[in-house]
Design a protein around this motif. Structure first.
Motif, short mmCIF file in Angstrom:
data_model
loop_
_atom_site.label_atom_id
_atom_site.label_comp_id
_atom_site.label_asym_id
_atom_site.label_seq_id
_atom_site.Cartn_x
_atom_site.Cartn_y
_atom_site.Cartn_z
N GLY A 117 0.81 -1.21 0.00
CA GLY A 117 0.00 0.00 0.00
C GLY A 117 0.84 1.25 0.00
O GLY A 117 2.06 1.22 0.21
N GLU A 118 0.18 2.36 -0.24
CA GLU A 118 0.84 3.65 -0.20
C GLU A 118 1.09 4.04 1.26
O GLU A 118 0.24 3.84 2.13
N ILE A 119 2.26 4.61 1.51
CA ILE A 119 2.63 5.04 2.85
C ILE A 119 2.00 6.40 3.15
O ILE A 119 2.04 7.31 2.32
N VAL A 120 1.45 6.52 4.36
CA VAL A 120 1.01 7.81 4.87
C VAL A 120 1.80 8.09 6.15
O VAL A 120 1.72 7.33 7.11
N ARG A 121 2.57 9.17 6.12
CA ARG A 121 3.46 9.48 7.23
C ARG A 121 2.77 10.35 8.27
O ARG A 121 2.03 11.29 7.95
N LEU A 130 -7.40 5.98 5.93
CA LEU A 130 -6.22 5.21 5.53
C LEU A 130 -6.59 3.90 4.84
O LEU A 130 -5.76 2.98 4.76
N ALA A 131 -7.80 3.83 4.30
CA ALA A 131 -8.24 2.59 3.66
C ALA A 131 -7.26 2.15 2.58
O ALA A 131 -6.91 2.93 1.68
N GLY A 132 -6.77 0.91 2.68
CA GLY A 132 -5.84 0.36 1.70
C GLY A 132 -4.43 0.90 1.80
O GLY A 132 -3.59 0.59 0.94
N LYS A 133 -4.14 1.67 2.84
CA LYS A 133 -2.83 2.30 2.96
C LYS A 133 -2.08 1.76 4.19
O LYS A 133 -2.63 1.04 5.02
N ILE A 134 -0.81 2.12 4.28
CA ILE A 134 0.05 1.71 5.40
C ILE A 134 0.42 2.94 6.20
O ILE A 134 0.93 3.93 5.65
N ALA A 135 0.13 2.91 7.50
CA ALA A 135 0.45 4.04 8.37
C ALA A 135 1.92 3.96 8.79
O ALA A 135 2.43 2.89 9.12
N TYR A 136 2.58 5.11 8.79
CA TYR A 136 3.99 5.19 9.18
C TYR A 136 4.15 6.32 10.19
O TYR A 136 3.89 7.48 9.89
N ASP A 192 17.04 3.43 8.05
CA ASP A 192 16.05 3.08 7.04
C ASP A 192 14.80 3.94 7.17
O ASP A 192 14.14 4.26 6.17
N ALA A 193 14.47 4.33 8.40
CA ALA A 193 13.37 5.27 8.57
C ALA A 193 13.71 6.62 7.93
O ALA A 193 12.86 7.25 7.27
N GLN A 194 14.94 7.06 8.10
CA GLN A 194 15.37 8.30 7.46
C GLN A 194 15.30 8.18 5.94
O GLN A 194 14.89 9.13 5.24
N GLN A 195 15.68 7.00 5.43
CA GLN A 195 15.61 6.77 3.99
C GLN A 195 14.17 6.85 3.49
O GLN A 195 13.88 7.48 2.47
N LEU A 196 13.27 6.21 4.23
CA LEU A 196 11.86 6.23 3.83
C LEU A 196 11.32 7.66 3.85
O LEU A 196 10.57 8.07 2.95
N THR A 197 11.69 8.42 4.86
CA THR A 197 11.22 9.81 4.94
C THR A 197 11.75 10.64 3.77
O THR A 197 11.01 11.46 3.20
N ARG A 198 12.99 10.42 3.38
CA ARG A 198 13.53 11.13 2.22
C ARG A 198 12.77 10.76 0.94
O ARG A 198 12.48 11.63 0.10
N LEU A 199 12.46 9.49 0.81
CA LEU A 199 11.69 9.06 -0.37
C LEU A 199 10.31 9.72 -0.38
O LEU A 199 9.81 10.15 -1.43
N LEU A 200 9.70 9.84 0.78
CA LEU A 200 8.38 10.48 0.86
C LEU A 200 8.47 11.97 0.54
O LEU A 200 7.50 12.56 0.04
N ASP A 201 9.61 12.59 0.82
CA ASP A 201 9.79 14.00 0.47
C ASP A 201 9.81 14.20 -1.05
O ASP A 201 9.47 15.28 -1.55
N ILE A 202 10.21 13.14 -1.77
CA ILE A 202 10.25 13.21 -3.24
C ILE A 202 8.87 13.01 -3.83
O ILE A 202 8.47 13.67 -4.80
N GLY A 203 8.10 12.08 -3.24
CA GLY A 203 6.77 11.80 -3.77
C GLY A 203 6.16 10.58 -3.10
O GLY A 203 6.73 10.02 -2.15
N PRO A 204 5.00 10.13 -3.56
CA PRO A 204 4.33 8.98 -2.94
C PRO A 204 5.22 7.74 -3.00
O PRO A 204 5.99 7.53 -3.93
N VAL A 205 5.08 6.91 -1.96
CA VAL A 205 5.86 5.67 -1.85
C VAL A 205 4.91 4.52 -1.56
O VAL A 205 4.05 4.61 -0.69
N ARG A 206 5.08 3.43 -2.33
CA ARG A 206 4.36 2.20 -2.04
C ARG A 206 5.32 1.21 -1.38
O ARG A 206 6.49 1.11 -1.75
#
Length: 470
Positions: free
Chosen positions: A129-133, A148-154, A226-240
């Motif tokens: 699912g798409e990540i919601v931070r 958050l239907a169908g999504k992953i909470a972060y 890895d959390a920092q990496q995921l946050t950087r990816l989210l700064d660029i755009g949506p992440v699944r």
């Protein structure tokens, strides 16, 4: 005059004349013996040898695992080898949780694996699912139902470093309450920045909870890089993301609290309780959490038991290696239930479950009539660099349940500045322990337990009144 001496003078004033007839105090001979115990402990390596033995011969000890049973056998044998007068076990039953495999993977154009681990209590399953931070737990708990239907909470909360570990409270609540909040908002998966303070690629595990009536979802934690990496990816755009966990509950298991006693000289039915928990998480070898606590308290009891009979304390020293603390204080609860009618015979208790850093403070909340004795204990601890804090209660996880029933308890505060660099990770291994700091802990627990057990009078243990309406 030293600060402890000033505080002791105040304690003596508080204990009389109103309470002079029954003020708790400690005799000069006991203070002399405690000083000798303190110096012996600083020169001995018993605590280190116990920790080395447990982490090497048994290794990680996930509650309910095959190694859990081996740890119980090890503890019985170790108490006997250390010369304890009585060794016994107490059954502790709980649900068994197992970890088999786990992976977390970023999908799409930035495809990559992230270092993650399942949270204890998580169900197995694969979700995408798409990540919601969310920046914190409050933000997630405020998310509308279905959003958050169908999504992953972060939850991307950074834990703060502190000597007393005070940053852990908020971080652990994210681990225990976050998944249920995510489910209420409709999420199909949950992930969090680890409750830790390091920058190693080691995710921190730990138990999570699901509120009654909710269907559990896969829940995991990311290492901090890895959390920092995921946050950087989210700064660029949506992440699944894909979370794939093979883990879950598998029936019931019965482990044991393992208990060793050094019999008291004249009041053997009254006890001072010290201990740590025998279980650990499964990624490291459970050295700081909590082989250290087991080793510290076993060694302290052994040192007291090595005294000539005439110099033993009046009361019994009871050392407990508690079962399954990590998944819900199961050993502590079982012990408290078994002793609910015996609170007054528990002089005082303390638990070592915060690693092996040097102890820097001693604290306990006792009645005014017992403060003189508490001050005398503090004076015996002062040469170890331990400050007496008169405004703190102190306690410990597994002695918490019996303390809630009325047992007096004390806290010997360890320096936990780097504790959460290793806590619940593969890095929780023997090399993280400083043998000299461990010996200082043994000395402190030996002094505390001996003087508490030989005090002339009590520290206020008494059954608490039942709550109104119950």
């Amino acid at each position: 005059m030293r600060r402890t001496a000033l505080l002791l003078a105040l304690a003596v004033a508080l204990s009389g004349p109103l309470h002079a007839q029954h003020a708790t105090k400690i005799g000069n001979a006991a203070m002399t013996t405690a000083g000798k115990l303190r110096e012996q402990a600083l020169q001995a390596d018993t605590g280190w040898k116990v920790v080395e033995s447990l982490t090497t011969e048994v290794g990680p000890r996930l509650a309910g695992s095959e190694a859990d049973a081996r740890a119980v056998t090890w503890a019985i044998a170790k108490f006997k080898a250390l010369g304890y007068d009585k060794v016994w076990t107490q059954p502790v039953s709980f649900p068994r949780w197992e970890r088999r495999s786990e992976s977390v993977h970023v999908l799409g154009g930035s495809s990559q694996s992230l270092h993650a681990t399942a949270l204890g209590g998580s169900p197995g399953g694969t979700v995408e699912g798409e990540i919601v931070r969310f920046a914190d737990l409050a933000s997630l708990e405020a998310a509308p139902a279905g959003s958050l239907a169908g999504k992953i909470a972060y939850v991307d909360h950074t834990m703060s470093r502190a000597r007393d570990g005070s940053g852990y409270g908020a971080a652990s609540r994210i681990r225990t309450r976050g998944p249920s909040a995510a489910i209420r908002a409709g999420a199909t998966g949950y992930i969090m920045r680890s409750a830790g303070t390091d920058l190693h690629r080691n995710p921190h595990t730990g138990i999570t909870r699901f509120d009654e009536g909710l269907a559990p979802i896969p829940a995991a934690s990311l290492s901090l890089p890895d959390a920092q990496q995921l946050t950087r990816l989210l700064d660029i755009g949506p992440v699944r993301l894909r979370i794939a966990l093979d883990c879950g509950w598998n029936g019931e298991y019965t482990s044991q609290n393992v208990i060793g006693e050094i019999t008291g000289r004249s009041k053997p039915n009254e006890v001072v309780v010290i201990g740590g928990h025998l279980d650990s998480w499964d990624q490291g070898t459970g050295a700081i959490d909590d082989a250290a606590g087991v080793g510290i308290t076993m060694a302290a009891g052994h040192l007291i038991g090595s005294l000539p009979k005439a110099q033993r304390p009046a009361r019994t020293i009871r050392v407990i290696a508690f079962a399954n603390e990590e998944q819900g204080l199961h050993g502590g609860v079982a012990y408290a239930k078994s002793q609910a009618g015996n609170i007054r015979n528990h002089q005082i208790g303390a638990e070592s479950d915060f690693g092996a850093g040097r102890i820097y403070a001693f604290q306990s909340k006792v009645p005014d009539y017992a403060k003189q004795a508490l001050g005398q204990i503090a004076m015996a601890l002062e040469p170890l660099g331990i400050e007496w804090r008169t405004d703190g209660e102190g306690c410990g996880p597994d002695v918490g349940p019996i303390a809630s029933l009325g047992m007096a308890c004390a806290g010997l505060a360890q320096d936990g500045t780097d504790y959460f660099d290793y806590h619940h990770t593969p890095d929780d291994t023997l090399d993280k322990i400083d043998p000299q700091a461990l010996a200082q802990n043994v000395a402190a627990y030996a002094v505390f337990a001996y003087l508490s057990a030989d005090a002339q009078g009590d520290f206020g243990s008494a059954p608490k009144p039942a709550e109104a309406g119950k």
